[in-house]
Design a protein around this motif. Sequence first.
Motif, PDB file in Angstrom:
ATOM      1  N   GLN A 174       0.805  -1.220   0.000  1.00  0.00           N
ATOM      2  CA  GLN A 174       0.000   0.000   0.000  1.00  0.00           C
ATOM      3  C   GLN A 174       0.840   1.272   0.000  1.00  0.00           C
ATOM      4  O   GLN A 174       0.532   2.221  -0.695  1.00  0.00           O
ATOM      5  N   GLY A 175       1.874   1.331   0.817  1.00  0.00           N
ATOM      6  CA  GLY A 175       2.731   2.507   0.837  1.00  0.00           C
ATOM      7  C   GLY A 175       2.128   3.721   1.500  1.00  0.00           C
ATOM      8  O   GLY A 175       2.422   4.857   1.125  1.00  0.00           O
ATOM      9  N   LYS A 176       1.274   3.523   2.492  1.00  0.00           N
ATOM     10  CA  LYS A 176       0.716   4.661   3.228  1.00  0.00           C
ATOM     11  C   LYS A 176       1.798   5.274   4.116  1.00  0.00           C
ATOM     12  O   LYS A 176       2.776   4.616   4.475  1.00  0.00           O
ATOM     13  N   ASN A 177       1.603   6.525   4.483  1.00  0.00           N
ATOM     14  CA  ASN A 177       2.611   7.256   5.251  1.00  0.00           C
ATOM     15  C   ASN A 177       2.959   6.539   6.557  1.00  0.00           C
ATOM     16  O   ASN A 177       2.067   6.263   7.362  1.00  0.00           O
ATOM     17  N   ARG A 178       4.242   6.215   6.739  1.00  0.00           N
ATOM     18  CA  ARG A 178       4.754   5.558   7.943  1.00  0.00           C
ATOM     19  C   ARG A 178       3.941   4.315   8.295  1.00  0.00           C
ATOM     20  O   ARG A 178       3.702   4.003   9.463  1.00  0.00           O
ATOM     21  N   GLN A 179       3.532   3.582   7.272  1.00  0.00           N
ATOM     22  CA  GLN A 179       2.589   2.482   7.453  1.00  0.00           C
ATOM     23  C   GLN A 179       3.104   1.402   8.394  1.00  0.00           C
ATOM     24  O   GLN A 179       2.384   0.959   9.304  1.00  0.00           O
ATOM     25  N   VAL A 180       4.330   0.940   8.193  1.00  0.00           N
ATOM     26  CA  VAL A 180       4.851  -0.148   9.024  1.00  0.00           C
ATOM     27  C   VAL A 180       4.947   0.285  10.481  1.00  0.00           C
ATOM     28  O   VAL A 180       4.565  -0.460  11.393  1.00  0.00           O
ATOM     29  N   ARG A 181       5.434   1.468  10.728  1.00  0.00           N
ATOM     30  CA  ARG A 181       5.546   1.964  12.100  1.00  0.00           C
ATOM     31  C   ARG A 181       4.170   2.084  12.764  1.00  0.00           C
ATOM     32  O   ARG A 181       3.984   1.732  13.930  1.00  0.00           O
ATOM     33  N   ARG A 182       3.196   2.580  12.014  1.00  0.00           N
ATOM     34  CA  ARG A 182       1.854   2.767  12.562  1.00  0.00           C
ATOM     35  C   ARG A 182       1.172   1.430  12.834  1.00  0.00           C
ATOM     36  O   ARG A 182       0.480   1.263  13.837  1.00  0.00           O
ATOM     37  N   MET A 183       1.373   0.459  11.927  1.00  0.00           N
ATOM     38  CA  MET A 183       0.786  -0.857  12.141  1.00  0.00           C
ATOM     39  C   MET A 183       1.407  -1.530  13.364  1.00  0.00           C
ATOM     40  O   MET A 183       0.696  -2.146  14.161  1.00  0.00           O
ATOM     41  N   CYS A 184       2.718  -1.413  13.496  1.00  0.00           N
ATOM     42  CA  CYS A 184       3.391  -2.015  14.656  1.00  0.00           C
ATOM     43  C   CYS A 184       2.901  -1.386  15.956  1.00  0.00           C
ATOM     44  O   CYS A 184       2.633  -2.093  16.938  1.00  0.00           O
ATOM     45  N   ALA A 185       2.770  -0.069  15.962  1.00  0.00           N
ATOM     46  CA  ALA A 185       2.298   0.615  17.165  1.00  0.00           C
ATOM     47  C   ALA A 185       0.884   0.157  17.528  1.00  0.00           C
ATOM     48  O   ALA A 185       0.562  -0.073  18.705  1.00  0.00           O
ATOM     49  N   ALA A 186       0.034   0.001  16.503  1.00  0.00           N
ATOM     50  CA  ALA A 186      -1.337  -0.451  16.750  1.00  0.00           C
ATOM     51  C   ALA A 186      -1.370  -1.890  17.263  1.00  0.00           C
ATOM     52  O   ALA A 186      -2.317  -2.283  17.957  1.00  0.00           O
ATOM     53  N   ALA A 187      -0.327  -2.669  16.937  1.00  0.00           N
ATOM     54  CA  ALA A 187      -0.252  -4.058  17.395  1.00  0.00           C
ATOM     55  C   ALA A 187       0.469  -4.187  18.734  1.00  0.00           C
ATOM     56  O   ALA A 187       0.635  -5.300  19.246  1.00  0.00           O
ATOM     57  N   GLY A 188       0.911  -3.057  19.287  1.00  0.00           N
ATOM     58  CA  GLY A 188       1.486  -3.071  20.619  1.00  0.00           C
ATOM     59  C   GLY A 188       2.997  -3.198  20.693  1.00  0.00           C
ATOM     60  O   GLY A 188       3.547  -3.425  21.774  1.00  0.00           O
ATOM     61  N   VAL A 189       3.697  -3.040  19.561  1.00  0.00           N
ATOM     62  CA  VAL A 189       5.153  -3.078  19.580  1.00  0.00           C
ATOM     63  C   VAL A 189       5.697  -1.763  19.024  1.00  0.00           C
ATOM     64  O   VAL A 189       5.032  -1.084  18.229  1.00  0.00           O
ATOM     65  N   THR A 190       6.910  -1.409  19.423  1.00  0.00           N
ATOM     66  CA  THR A 190       7.531  -0.153  19.007  1.00  0.00           C
ATOM     67  C   THR A 190       8.723  -0.433  18.109  1.00  0.00           C
ATOM     68  O   THR A 190       9.589  -1.248  18.455  1.00  0.00           O
ATOM     69  N   VAL A 191       8.769   0.227  16.973  1.00  0.00           N
ATOM     70  CA  VAL A 191       9.868   0.039  16.023  1.00  0.00           C
ATOM     71  C   VAL A 191      11.101   0.796  16.510  1.00  0.00           C
ATOM     72  O   VAL A 191      11.040   1.993  16.794  1.00  0.00           O
ATOM     73  N   THR A 192      12.220   0.097  16.610  1.00  0.00           N
ATOM     74  CA  THR A 192      13.486   0.738  16.959  1.00  0.00           C
ATOM     75  C   THR A 192      14.422   0.862  15.752  1.00  0.00           C
ATOM     76  O   THR A 192      15.320   1.693  15.746  1.00  0.00           O
ATOM     77  N   ARG A 193      14.204   0.039  14.749  1.00  0.00           N
ATOM     78  CA  ARG A 193      14.977   0.153  13.503  1.00  0.00           C
ATOM     79  C   ARG A 193      14.160  -0.439  12.374  1.00  0.00           C
ATOM     80  O   ARG A 193      13.545  -1.501  12.532  1.00  0.00           O
ATOM     81  N   LEU A 194      14.149   0.258  11.236  1.00  0.00           N
ATOM     82  CA  LEU A 194      13.371  -0.195  10.082  1.00  0.00           C
ATOM     83  C   LEU A 194      14.242  -0.060   8.837  1.00  0.00           C
ATOM     84  O   LEU A 194      14.740   1.026   8.531  1.00  0.00           O
ATOM     85  N   VAL A 195      14.437  -1.180   8.137  1.00  0.00           N
ATOM     86  CA  VAL A 195      15.276  -1.197   6.935  1.00  0.00           C
ATOM     87  C   VAL A 195      14.484  -1.797   5.780  1.00  0.00           C
ATOM     88  O   VAL A 195      13.992  -2.925   5.879  1.00  0.00           O
ATOM     89  N   ARG A 196      14.370  -1.062   4.682  1.00  0.00           N
ATOM     90  CA  ARG A 196      13.735  -1.621   3.484  1.00  0.00           C
ATOM     91  C   ARG A 196      14.801  -2.390   2.701  1.00  0.00           C
ATOM     92  O   ARG A 196      15.822  -1.814   2.308  1.00  0.00           O
ATOM     93  N   VAL A 197      14.542  -3.666   2.476  1.00  0.00           N
ATOM     94  CA  VAL A 197      15.540  -4.516   1.824  1.00  0.00           C
ATOM     95  C   VAL A 197      15.138  -4.932   0.413  1.00  0.00           C
ATOM     96  O   VAL A 197      15.966  -5.445  -0.334  1.00  0.00           O
ATOM     97  N   ARG A 198      13.868  -4.699   0.053  1.00  0.00           N
ATOM     98  CA  ARG A 198      13.421  -5.103  -1.287  1.00  0.00           C
ATOM     99  C   ARG A 198      12.284  -4.215  -1.753  1.00  0.00           C
ATOM    100  O   ARG A 198      11.430  -3.826  -0.963  1.00  0.00           O
ATOM    101  N   GLU A 199      12.281  -3.901  -3.045  1.00  0.00           N
ATOM    102  CA  GLU A 199      11.171  -3.207  -3.680  1.00  0.00           C
ATOM    103  C   GLU A 199      10.905  -3.903  -5.002  1.00  0.00           C
ATOM    104  O   GLU A 199      11.759  -3.901  -5.892  1.00  0.00           O
TER     105      GLU A 199
END
Length: 234
Positions: free
Chosen positions: A179-204
Amino acid sequence: MEERIQKILSGAGICSRRKAEEYLNAGRVQVNGRVAALGEKADPQRDHIQVDGVALTQPRRHTYLMLHKPRGYVTTLSDEKGRKTVAQLVADCGVRVWPVGRLDMDSEGLLLLTDDGDLTHKLTHPSHEVRKEYHVQVTGDVAAALPVLSKPMVVDGEDMVADEVEPLGPQKLKIVIHQGKNRQVRRMCAAAGVTVTRLVRVREGNLRLGNLKRGTWRTLTAGEMQELFHEICK
C-alpha cells in the motif's frame, strides 16, 4: 507523439508532475512562443517548449539509481528546515534525479532515484501494488503482535494490510506491504502493541538492497531494469 505537457516536463527531469502543473498554472511554460495551459498536449520532438524562457532538452537516456539511505536523511531534494537530504548523497551522479516514493527520516534501506517521470508515476501509483519488504526491529510482545499484524487493520481511520509478516528473530520481523501509506509499518506495529526501533527496506518489487553500504549508491543493472519494468507492466 503528443503527451500532456506536465508529463513531458517530468520525463525530461525538469520537475515532478505536480510541480509542472504549478508551473503551467503560473504561466511559466511556453509552447511555440505562447503560454501553455494546464491539460494541453505537445510533441517534444516537434514543438518548442520553454520553462521560464529556457528551452526544454530531453535527456538522451534516463538514470536509475539504488541508494542505501541511512537514518537521519529526509527523502526530498531540499529541506526548509536545513536537514540532510538524500539529494546530497547522490549529488555526484551527474544528473538531477529525484526519489521514487519515500522513506521517513528515521528509516533506512533501499531507495530508488531517477529522472524518469513516467516510471516514477507507475511505481508510486496504487494500482501497480509494488511489494516492499522491510526488516523491522521492535520492542514489546512480538508473539502477541504477530496475529494482529497478520490481519487487515484500521489505523487512524485508514485501512491497512500486510502481505506477509513473519519473525526473523526474538525481536525482529519481516513485513511486506504494497500500500505505501505514510509511515505504514511503524503505525501498524504501534497499533499491534510493539515499538519500532529500527526499520530497513531490503526489497522493492524484485530489486534487492543486497550488500550495498549505507550512504552509497549504484546504477541499476540491465537485468534489474528489465525486472523493474516487468513489475510495473504486469
